[in-house]
Design a protein around this motif. Sequence first.
Motif, PDB file in Angstrom:
ATOM      1  N   ASP A   1       0.806  -1.189   0.000  1.00 26.00           N
ATOM      2  CA  ASP A   1       0.000   0.000   0.000  1.00 26.00           C
ATOM      3  C   ASP A   1       0.858   1.265   0.000  1.00 26.00           C
ATOM      4  OD1 ASP A   1      -2.640  -0.580  -0.248  1.00 26.00           O
ATOM      5  OD2 ASP A   1      -3.148  -0.280   1.837  1.00 26.00           O
ATOM      6  N   HIS A   4       1.700   2.259  -3.539  1.00 26.96           N
ATOM      7  CA  HIS A   4       0.628   2.269  -4.528  1.00 26.96           C
ATOM      8  C   HIS A   4       0.651   3.598  -5.277  1.00 26.96           C
ATOM      9  CE1 HIS A   4      -3.293   2.085  -6.405  1.00 26.96           C
ATOM     10  NE2 HIS A   4      -3.248   0.779  -6.187  1.00 26.96           N
ATOM     11  N   PRO A   5       0.592   3.551  -6.608  1.00 30.30           N
ATOM     12  CA  PRO A   5       0.671   4.783  -7.410  1.00 30.30           C
ATOM     13  C   PRO A   5      -0.382   5.823  -7.056  1.00 30.30           C
ATOM     14  CG  PRO A   5       0.953   2.871  -8.813  1.00 30.30           C
ATOM     15  CD  PRO A   5       0.572   2.346  -7.450  1.00 30.30           C
ATOM     16  N   ASP A   6      -1.550   5.407  -6.574  1.00 26.95           N
ATOM     17  CA  ASP A   6      -2.593   6.377  -6.217  1.00 26.95           C
ATOM     18  C   ASP A   6      -2.149   7.305  -5.092  1.00 26.95           C
ATOM     19  OD1 ASP A   6      -4.160   5.265  -8.133  1.00 26.95           O
ATOM     20  OD2 ASP A   6      -5.526   4.229  -6.758  1.00 26.95           O
ATOM     21  N   ARG A   7      -1.272   6.834  -4.231  1.00 26.09           N
ATOM     22  CA  ARG A   7      -0.775   7.670  -3.131  1.00 26.09           C
ATOM     23  C   ARG A   7       0.113   8.808  -3.660  1.00 26.09           C
ATOM     24  NH1 ARG A   7      -0.220   6.125   2.270  1.00 26.09           N
ATOM     25  NH2 ARG A   7      -1.529   4.349   2.787  1.00 26.09           N
ATOM     26  N   ALA A   9      -0.418  10.358  -6.731  1.00 25.33           N
ATOM     27  CA  ALA A   9      -1.105  10.978  -7.874  1.00 25.33           C
ATOM     28  C   ALA A   9      -0.773  12.452  -8.027  1.00 25.33           C
ATOM     29  CB  ALA A   9      -2.607  10.775  -7.748  1.00 25.33           C
ATOM     30  N   SER A  10      -0.587  13.152  -6.923  1.00 25.66           N
ATOM     31  CA  SER A  10      -0.296  14.588  -7.008  1.00 25.66           C
ATOM     32  C   SER A  10       1.188  14.888  -6.802  1.00 25.66           C
ATOM     33  CB  SER A  10      -1.132  15.351  -5.984  1.00 25.66           C
ATOM     34  OG  SER A  10      -0.813  14.904  -4.679  1.00 25.66           O
ATOM     35  N   ARG A  16       6.127   9.816  -9.045  1.00 29.44           N
ATOM     36  CA  ARG A  16       5.061   8.950  -9.573  1.00 29.44           C
ATOM     37  C   ARG A  16       5.660   7.778 -10.328  1.00 29.44           C
ATOM     38  NH1 ARG A  16       2.527  13.896 -11.437  1.00 29.44           N
ATOM     39  NH2 ARG A  16       2.938  13.165 -13.546  1.00 29.44           N
ATOM     40  N   ALA A  20       5.317   3.884  -9.353  1.00 22.40           N
ATOM     41  CA  ALA A  20       4.790   2.901 -10.311  1.00 22.40           C
ATOM     42  C   ALA A  20       5.753   1.731 -10.461  1.00 22.40           C
ATOM     43  CB  ALA A  20       4.525   3.561 -11.659  1.00 22.40           C
TER      44      ALA A  20
END
Length: 145
Positions: A1, A4-7, A9-10, A16, A20
């Motif tokens: 977790d 995770h790339p969503d963490r 995103a900004s 990023r 990934a």
Amino acid sequence: DRVHPDRFASAPQAQRRVAAQMAARANEALTVLRDPLSRARYLCELHGVEVAAESNTAMDPEFLMQQMRWRETLDEARQAPDVSAVDRLVDELTVERKMVHETVRARLTAPADYGSAAEAVRRWMFMERFADELARARKQIQEAG
């Protein structure tokens, strides 16, 4: 977790990309560890024993004879064509695969013998490829009949 790339995103592009890559590596590791054969191969190689199934095809004569019998039986089943002969081979191979799986498990358990485990992993890999071949042969016979 945590990777995770969503963490990320900004986050900046470089972060990023690293996230990934880390997530991809974590997914690859999970895939290897979930599959007993891949996990066994990894454990051998982690301890310095290359399985090298592509280049090291040395196996004991008894197993080589068994391979020859299986291939002859498959050839005969294809020529007949005889799905039930293929099914009998599948049943026999299923038993052998379970036995080699247990052998690998035992050889990787303390005190581990990674050299003999790698040899058993090579057998297991052959059996998996042969199982795939049996599935294809069964399908071909059914489609032709």
